[in-house]
Design an enzyme around this catalytic site. Sequence first.
Site, PDB file in Angstrom:
ATOM      1  N   GLN A  61      -4.363  -1.554   9.928  1.00  0.00           N
ATOM      2  CA  GLN A  61      -4.278  -2.886   9.323  1.00  0.00           C
ATOM      3  C   GLN A  61      -4.789  -3.953  10.299  1.00  0.00           C
ATOM      4  O   GLN A  61      -4.378  -4.010  11.457  1.00  0.00           O
ATOM      5  CB  GLN A  61      -2.815  -3.173   8.926  1.00  0.00           C
TER       6      GLN A  61
ATOM      7  N   ASP B 161     -10.969   2.827   4.497  1.00  0.00           N
ATOM      8  CA  ASP B 161     -11.280   1.392   4.398  1.00  0.00           C
ATOM      9  C   ASP B 161     -12.799   1.171   4.355  1.00  0.00           C
ATOM     10  O   ASP B 161     -13.256   0.080   4.019  1.00  0.00           O
ATOM     11  CB  ASP B 161     -10.727   0.639   5.630  1.00  0.00           C
TER      12      ASP B 161
ATOM     13  N   LYS C  66       0.842  -1.204   0.000  1.00  0.00           N
ATOM     14  CA  LYS C  66       0.000   0.000   0.000  1.00  0.00           C
ATOM     15  C   LYS C  66       0.877   1.254   0.000  1.00  0.00           C
ATOM     16  O   LYS C  66       0.642   2.186  -0.765  1.00  0.00           O
ATOM     17  CB  LYS C  66      -0.929  -0.014   1.228  1.00  0.00           C
TER      18      LYS C  66
END
Length: 291
Positions: free
Chosen positions: A96, A119, A52
Amino acid sequence: MILLDGKKTSNQIKEEIADKVSQMKSRGERTPHLAAVLVGQDGASLTYVGSKVRSCERIGFESTLIHLDEATSEETLLDQIDQLNNDPNIDGFIVQLPLPKHINEEKVLMAVDPDKDVDGFHPTNFGKMALDMETFIPATPYGIMELLKRYEVDTQGKHTVVIGRSHIVGRPMSILMSRKGNPGNATVTLTHSRTQNIEQYTREADIVISALGVPNFLTADMIKKDAVIIDVGITRVPDTNHPKGYVITGDVDFEAVKEKASYITPVPGGVGPMTIAMLLQNTLLARKRHG
Ligand code: NAP
């Protein structure tokens, strides 16, 4: 059979975003800034976060990686999130998953400012998605929708069977496919580990989206001819012949299923790269919203 090439498509999307970023730069505007918070040393998480951050650099975004020790307390992590929420230079950030067991995942996801939740995991954004409002759509389902759109796969009125009901893949996927729109307007069946005789549903399906994480679960005898097959699964299967000691395997028995399918995503190179591209797309949206 047409291969739904997520690698190629995600590269196109990244180029489109990079063009927009260079236009922003030439107008003297601030470039989008994505931060990622990683707690601990989980191998797969390190790989995902690394890709990412590298993708951000390649397309001209600013990126910040905050790597915290495995033993970090919930309180320290919540403080870190508070700082990111209040930092005007950060447009969006991700935490994460999975988090270490001593940290309450729900509490952490709830602490993220919905306007920076690229997200799309916060209930506010999930609710907006379910209500057809503009919002951050979770990157993996968003990537699948984009792949279907760019390959002009017809989903209108098609029976779509989703396998898996997780909050990050299966459940949002079922909502997106049933929404009014294109892609969308599908008739959706959401299946999971308690579903009985799952093959009776998959055999009827025009589109199967498999997100359970069981290698080679979906076999050729479980699908009908010309079905569209989307494989979300990523499992590291031990393999001593491979330098890394494992191979990445999807949920679909690719070699056999591809002979029967009309469209299919490979693993790797299918849904995975699309997920990162759509996270970047969400970050661009966050930047535009922050003005
Ligand atoms: P998850 O949270 O573990 O959820 C798995 C789902 O599959 C659950 O709903 C579970 O049912 C269901 N399931 C498990 N075994 C089943 C069976 N035998 N038959 C039917 N349903 C079954 O996993 P996830 O986070 O959604 O991820 C799923 C897979 O996608 C994993 O391999 C993951 O690594 C991969 N993934 C890939 C990407 C990408 O970018 N390509 C992104 C995210 C995840 P219950 O609810 O009843 O337990």
